[in-house]
Motif scaffolding. Structure first.
Motif: not given
Length: 131
Positions: A20, A40, A43-47, A71-72, A75, A79
Motif C-alpha cells: 500500500g 482515500a 490500498p485504495g479505500q475511501v477513508t 471519490v475518483n 483515488l 495513486r
C-alpha cells in the motif's frame, strides 16, 4: 535487458502494490465547488467524505455524480502520491521484465561460477607443481 536500476523500479512497484506504499499517503478529491471532499488511503479505500450542508440543495442524481467525482479524484490523487500512476500496472510487462532479470542473473552467476572453478583448478595445478 533490464539493469539493476530496472530491478529497483520493479521491486519498488511490487512493494507499493503489496504494502500500500507510504502509509502517510492520503488522496483528496473535491467536487461540487468545494461542498464535497473525499479522502482515500492505500490500498485504495475511501477513508472519509465531508459534505457541506449546502449539498442538501442538490437533486439526488447531481449529488451522486458529485460524490463519484470527488471519490475518483481522491483515488487518482492517492495513486499519484503513491507513485503507482494513474494507469493500471501491466502485470504481463512486469513479469517479462522479471524474466529478463532472472535470465541475466543466471548468466552472471554462471560466469561467476566458471571463474571460481577456473581459479580452483589453477590453485590445484600450482599445488601439484609445488610437490
Amino acid at each position: 535487458m533490464t539493469d539493476a536500476s530496472g530491478l529497483t523500479d520493479i521491486l519498488g512497484t511490487l512493494a507499493a502494490l503489496s504494502t500500500g506504499a507510504t502509509p502517510a499517503a492520503v488522496g483528496e478529491g473535491v467536487a461540487a465547488d468545494g461542498l464535497i471532499v473525499a479522502r482515500a488511503a492505500m490500498p485504495g479505500q475511501v477513508t472519509g467524505i465531508e459534505l457541506d450542508p449546502a449539498v442538501l440543495g442538490l437533486d439526488l442524481a447531481s449529488l451522486a455524480a458529485e460524490l463519484t467525482a470527488a471519490v475518483n479524484a481522491a483515488l487518482t490523487d492517492l495513486r499519484t502520491q503513491a507513485g503507482v500512476g494513474g494507469d493500471a500496472v501491466d502485470l504481463g510487462a512486469l513479469g517479462g521484465q522479471l524474466r529478463e532479470i532472472q535470465e541475466s542473473t543466471v548468466r552472471q552467476f554462471s560466469a561467476f561460477t566458471e571463474s571460481l572453478l577456473d581459479a580452483q583448478s589453477r590453485l590445484a595445478r600450482r599445488a601439484d607443481d609445488a610437490r
